[in-house]
Motif scaffolding. Structure first.
Motif: not given
Lengths: 122, 419
Positions: B333-343, B363-368, B372-377, B408-414
């Motif tokens: 039921k839940i789509r995992l959506i690639p957000g900021n800097n996630i390919r 997408r790109e190498p980054k340090e520090m 974030k996986i939605g608000d849960v991780v 319905k959606e969880i956005t994953i961002s870095c």
């Protein structure tokens, strides 16, 4: 005069650039910096003192189906000896059958290192 | 296997590391007829030509070569009594799971209860990246060169330029140098190395092989055989900069410019593909949009470590076995959506009611950074690189049960810390 030696740590994706300061006369490591963890320090020291790698290659066989058999050293060998060892590997010929893990060449260059098969040859 | 023996519970397409792991896991669940179909004459797939070490460090806790890793699985497959159809090429799969294949006995059709797609991936070629110049002999993909050198016993040339800094390209740079060839340079269009740091150090630095970042091969010279290449610096849009051309003499150009999941059969079966990964859209059971068709390994997403290929395919094997036994799955039921800097993120869909491991690439190498996986991780990472896949365990109890009802959606961002 102390000299600077740079190594890149391969323990994790961080790939820290580590700089060793070495006394040129005594070859003693005076300082290690750039590592972000303890393993990095140990790695840098080992890479400076005695960098070692497992050598993987192939040897000739008497099989028409499989003209080559993949092999590797049974322990890591000095990095600087790898090219020289390839001349020994190039002269090894094996006859089937060979079991995976079987020693195909003993005590290479008198270094207490064996070449072992990493595939079965039937 | 005879033609009459058609009562197959699970049919696995491809006997590389993914297919072998999936078959073993499915058989361990007590399914009676698990069959692997493979076009080659032997089991193990590409692992036989990957004679270098670095396999199994995570899965077996041991540094092994490709053939050694393969043989562990091949022995288990044989011990468990899994059926094997070698020298047999699957030609078609229909959405109602009829599988047509061809071998020396002719064309036959199988009707398994479940199918696992484990066809792996394919190399990108000169044509897919459109390198300009003549079309002489001496241009190889890294995998082809690897097969020539490690299996067939042929050396591709004498003086080599490698385009692309993928893992196989760097491994071939070392291998060819050890075999006495002159590797002149590794050329990479991006501002960073494409493969693992371990390979950069042990394959390039160890042998003083130059790596030219933000450069590309802009022309291939030679009529019958490669006689040289022109190497140019590129701008931020990866366009060669006029005036930076340098000619390098060589007789061989090796390409290590990426891998693409092999999904012609999946498409025939009506399996929906993710345009970013190039592999099937899967849920946490590794089931595709076609009920009973599962997928695992490089056919889903190109992995950097074989250990992850084995683990991911075990998920497909375990759930295909449950499906074949008639068990029901929870709805995705839940789509995992690639957000900021996630390919991309795999699986693309989850139920939210079970523990799940999510795989992703940046997408790109980054340090520090903070992933974030939605608000849960929220997870801090010192460094993220496109070459190293990220993997997080989401538990139902600790994370997913905290989601708002009806999510319905969880956005994953870095993102960089503090932003």
């Amino acid at each position: 005069m102390p000299k600077k030696v740079n190594v890149i740590c391969t323990n994790c994706p961080m790939g820290c650039g580590i700089t060793l300061t070495v006394d040129e006369k005594s070859d003693e490591v005076i300082n290690i910096e750039g590592n972000k963890c303890k393993q990095g320090k140990e790695y840098a020291l080992a890479e400076y003192k005695n960098p070692v790698r497992v050598l993987t290659a192939t040897v000739r066989t008497n099989s028409l189906e499989n003209p080559l058999l993949p092999v590797r050293t049974d322990k890591p060998v000095p990095r600087d000896k790898m090219k020289e060892m390839m001349y020994v590997v190039a002269r090894v010929n094996v006859k089937k059958p060979v079991q995976l893990g079987q020693v195909v060449e003993q005590n290479i260059m008198g270094m207490d290192v064996n070449l072992i098969a990493t595939e079965n040859l039937t | 296997m005879t033609v009459e023996d058609k009562n197959i519970d699970i049919l696995i397409i491809g006997a590389g590391p993914a297919g072998l792991a999936a078959a073993i896991r499915a058989k361990e669940e007590g399914v009676s007829n698990v069959t692997i179909i493979e076009r080659d004459k032997i089991l193990g797939g590409l692992l036989h030509q990957c004679i270098h070490n670095g396999f199994g460090l995570w899965y077996f806790g041991k540094d092994m070569s490709g053939p050694e890793y393969a043989n562990r699985f091949i022995n288990m497959v044989k011990d468990l009594g899994i059926n094997i159809l070698l020298d047999s090429m699957v030609l078609n799969i229909t959405p109602d799971k009829k599988v047509t294949f061809c071998n020396k006995n002719g064309v036959q059709t199988l009707e398994p209860k479940a199918i696992i797609l484990t066809m792996g991936c394919r190399e990108r070629s000169r044509e897919s990246i459109m390198v300009s110049g003549n079309r002489p002999a001496g241009v190889f993909t890294a995998g082809t060169a690897q097969r020539f050198v490690n299996v067939e016993g042929y050396i591709p040339g004498k003086e080599v330029v490698i385009l692309g800094s993928g893992d196989i390209g760097m491994i071939m740079a070392r291998r060819l140098t050890l075999e006495g060839l002159d590797v002149k340079a590794v050329v990479e269009v991006l501002p960073f190395v494409g493969g693992l740091i371990r390979n950069e150090v042990q394959c390039l630095h160890d042998f003083d092989i130059d790596i030219l970042l933000k450069h590309t091969v802009s022309w291939i010279h030679g009529k019958e055989r490669v006689e040289g290449v022109t190497i140019s610096e590129v701008d931020n849009k990866m366009i060669p900069i006029a005036g930076t051309e340098k000619d390098v003499k060589c007789d061989t150009l090796i390409l290590s410019v990426g891998l693409v999941p092999e999904n012609e059969l999946s498409t025939m079966a009506g399996v929906k593909l993710d345009p970013i990964t190039g592999g099937p859209v899967v849920d946490e059971y590794r089931m595709t949009n076609i009920p009973g068709i599962f997928a695992g390994g490089n056919v889903v997403q190109v992995h950097d470590l074989v250990d992850n290929v084995s683990w991911e395919s075990e998920i497909a094997g375990f759930n295909a076995a449950r499906y074949a036994k008639g068990e029901m799955f929870k709805e995705g039921k839940i789509r995992l959506i690639p957000g900021n800097n996630i390919r991309y993120v795999v699986p693309q869909v989850i139920s939210g009611e079970e523990d799940v491991t999510v795989y992703m690439r940046v997408r790109e190498p980054k340090e520090m950074v903070r992933v974030k996986i939605g608000d849960v991780v929220r997870k801090a990472e010192r460094i993220v690189k496109p070459s190293s896949m990220l993997k997080y365990d989401l538990s139902h109890e600790k994370h997913l049960s905290k989601l708002t009802e009806g999510t319905k959606e969880i956005t994953i961002s870095c993102s960089e810390k503090g932003k």
